[in-house]
Scaffold this active site. Structure first.
Site, mmCIF file in Angstrom:
data_model
loop_
_atom_site.group_PDB
_atom_site.id
_atom_site.type_symbol
_atom_site.label_atom_id
_atom_site.label_comp_id
_atom_site.label_asym_id
_atom_site.label_seq_id
_atom_site.Cartn_x
_atom_site.Cartn_y
_atom_site.Cartn_z
ATOM 1 N N GLY A 177 -9.351 13.544 19.495
ATOM 2 C CA GLY A 177 -10.582 13.693 18.722
ATOM 3 C C GLY A 177 -11.851 13.426 19.513
ATOM 4 O O GLY A 177 -11.811 13.227 20.732
ATOM 5 N N HIS A 207 -16.576 8.699 13.906
ATOM 6 C CA HIS A 207 -17.004 9.424 12.707
ATOM 7 C C HIS A 207 -18.042 8.534 12.018
ATOM 8 O O HIS A 207 -17.845 7.329 11.886
ATOM 9 C CB HIS A 207 -15.781 9.650 11.810
ATOM 10 C CG HIS A 207 -16.059 10.460 10.580
ATOM 11 N ND1 HIS A 207 -16.744 9.957 9.500
ATOM 12 C CD2 HIS A 207 -15.731 11.736 10.256
ATOM 13 C CE1 HIS A 207 -16.825 10.891 8.560
ATOM 14 N NE2 HIS A 207 -16.224 11.984 9.002
ATOM 15 N N ALA A 266 -16.404 7.207 8.639
ATOM 16 C CA ALA A 266 -14.964 6.882 8.614
ATOM 17 C C ALA A 266 -14.484 6.224 9.905
ATOM 18 O O ALA A 266 -13.290 5.899 10.028
ATOM 19 C CB ALA A 266 -14.134 8.136 8.330
ATOM 20 N N GLY A 267 -15.369 6.011 10.885
ATOM 21 C CA GLY A 267 -15.014 5.277 12.098
ATOM 22 C C GLY A 267 -13.940 5.940 12.934
ATOM 23 O O GLY A 267 -14.058 7.112 13.309
ATOM 24 N N HIS A 294 -10.753 -8.688 6.491
ATOM 25 C CA HIS A 294 -9.773 -8.158 7.428
ATOM 26 C C HIS A 294 -10.443 -7.269 8.476
ATOM 27 O O HIS A 294 -11.263 -6.418 8.129
ATOM 28 C CB HIS A 294 -8.722 -7.354 6.653
ATOM 29 C CG HIS A 294 -7.440 -7.167 7.407
ATOM 30 N ND1 HIS A 294 -7.331 -6.350 8.495
ATOM 31 C CD2 HIS A 294 -6.219 -7.713 7.234
ATOM 32 C CE1 HIS A 294 -6.082 -6.386 8.957
ATOM 33 N NE2 HIS A 294 -5.390 -7.209 8.196
#
Lengths: 304, 304
Positions: free
Chosen positions: A165, A170, A173-174, A84
């Site tokens: 942000g 990140h 964590a992208g 996915h």
């Protein structure tokens, strides 16, 4: 009496292979007062889990932050594989108005949660669907194109600065896609024929992409075990494209091929308002309100 | 997950002129944990108040006993006057299954409450509707005929010993009629004509008393301010005579006079199941369950 506000939230998390991580996230959701975890399911080949929860704005916000707390610590996209497409550890977070709450309030909640995610976890966020003001960044597929692996380059390219942000992903964590949308209704209509071409023609007639209703996605399938065919649909905005209108049109299009509708089915959950809408249509019901449903009166909380 | 069981109870109390007595009864209901007082209304000429409340069996039982506690102390039928027929201070107490509870459970609750009323307050009780096994004592009107003033003589006559409690009336509180029945749905259909004869003929065609559906009471009325007519109905068992069947027949009968249905309306409360039934009919919905309604899932409590 005020109706109890209900927001549904369906976070998609990029972990579907380690049950202990998924279970820890589920437990964190269950621990938030005022939130009900309605369902969660994991797919190992997608390496992804979907949580369905509901509550009011404050409770849902607390639950989403609890998910980030666990997911950002446990998931590293640099070593994540799966079928996915995904951008981040917490990949997508849609907020859905169910009752006693407007779409505008869900959009506001999405933006509020996004700011908190950005500042508390350092994860950049893109807004999508109703929370996005930018037509090029409304669809999830467009935002997610390139996936985690292409994210750093994409974020540096023109037009792809995040909505909240830091300007870079990140490390582990992208990024996340957070927004608001109407509830999806998975709706199928079965036809008394084995002619797949009829199901496909009807699907083409009713779906948005080929000229049909704006909020309908549809495809035709064979149900081999029953020797019949099915028009399988997602209704993406039942307020603007209601179930009864879709049903009546499919019935009429089927008649044009001499085919009858055997039955229809709703897969999974449906908001009560989508059912009331159909009752009001067929019974020509005027002046009816959800407050007249006895069970709803029981769920109301005292108010002004 | 188990659905939260909901029983509706609509006690009719013989006091509609002293607000302080009515308010004390309402306050006593509200004070019972797990019971929701949904509505109460008083009529001075009837000298009668109707309370609508809901909860599970234990909570509803406690609320009914709290009503007796106040009503038996405050109401004396020997000096009570009013247009509405009545046998007792707490005149009628129907228990109605709404969700997650069977009619048999409501009948059992009616009998249990009746025994407690008889032993705690010395008030004799007749069972009615589904709680009655005696065809001559099923209808409220038959049981109440003769009213409080004729009660002592009636109770002494053959076939009229009470189902619970003493063989003679309570001196001031008379007797009560306690039982179980399906929810009533007040349902009107407005016709695009000023011909009262059409509304009356349709009412006669659909109501039980003149050959129509078993669980329909109906009459034709003029709506003078709008210059149209109305078929006004009570549906006394929506499971066996559903709303959609009544609506479709009225529409067809109206067409026979060249008249259109303008609209229909549900007056007051309706159980969600009665709406689901109509959705299932018109959308030919198979395999649908109330558990698929998102709001219902939220109201479930954890179970096996």
């Amino acid at each position: 009496m005020l109706p109890m506000p209900i927001i549904e939230c369906i976070p998609n998390v990029s972990e579907g292979r380690r049950p202990e991580v998924v279970e820890a996230i589920a437990a964190a959701i269950r621990a938030v007062p005022g939130v009900r975890l309605l369902d969660h399911s994991s797919d190992a080949s997608h390496n992804r889990s979907v949580f369905t929860m509901a509550g009011d704005a404050a409770a849902i916000k607390a639950a989403v932050l609890a998910i980030y707390d666990r997911a950002v610590a446990a998931i590293d996209l640099r070593s994540h594989t799966g079928e996915h497409p995904r951008l981040g550890a917490v990949d997508v977070v849609p907020f859905v108005p169910i009752e006693g709450v407007t779409m505008a309030e869900c959009v506001a909640l999405a933006k509020d949660v996004a700011q908190e995610v950005a500042s508390r976890f350092g994860v950049p966020v893109y807004f999508y669907e109703e929370a996005s003001a930018n037509p090029a960044r409304k669809n999830l597929e467009d935002i997610r194109r390139g996936e985690f692996e292409g994210l750093a380059a994409k974020m540096a390219s023109p037009g792809w600065a995040p909505d909240a942000g830091p300007a870079a992903p990140h490390a582990s964590a992208g990024a996340s896609v957070i927004g608001a949308r109407m509830p999806l209704i998975a709706y199928n209509i079965n036809l008394d024929t084995d002619r797949l071409d009829v199901a496909k023609k009807i699907a083409a007639a009713i779906r948005h992409s080929s000229g049909g209703f704006r909020y309908v996605k549809a495809a035709g399938f064979k149900l081999d075990d029953r020797g019949i065919v099915q028009v399988s649909m997602n209704l993406t905005n039942y307020e603007k494209t209601p179930i009864f209108r879709v049903f009546d049109l499919v019935k009429r299009e089927a008649a044009r091929y001499g085919v009858s509708v055997l039955e229809s089915e709703i897969v999974g959950l449906v908001p009560a308002a989508a059912l009331r809408q159909s009752v009001e249509y067929y019974l020509q019901l005027e002046g009816f309100s959800g407050n007249q449903v006895l069970e709803n009166k029981l769920r109301q909380r005292p108010g002004e």
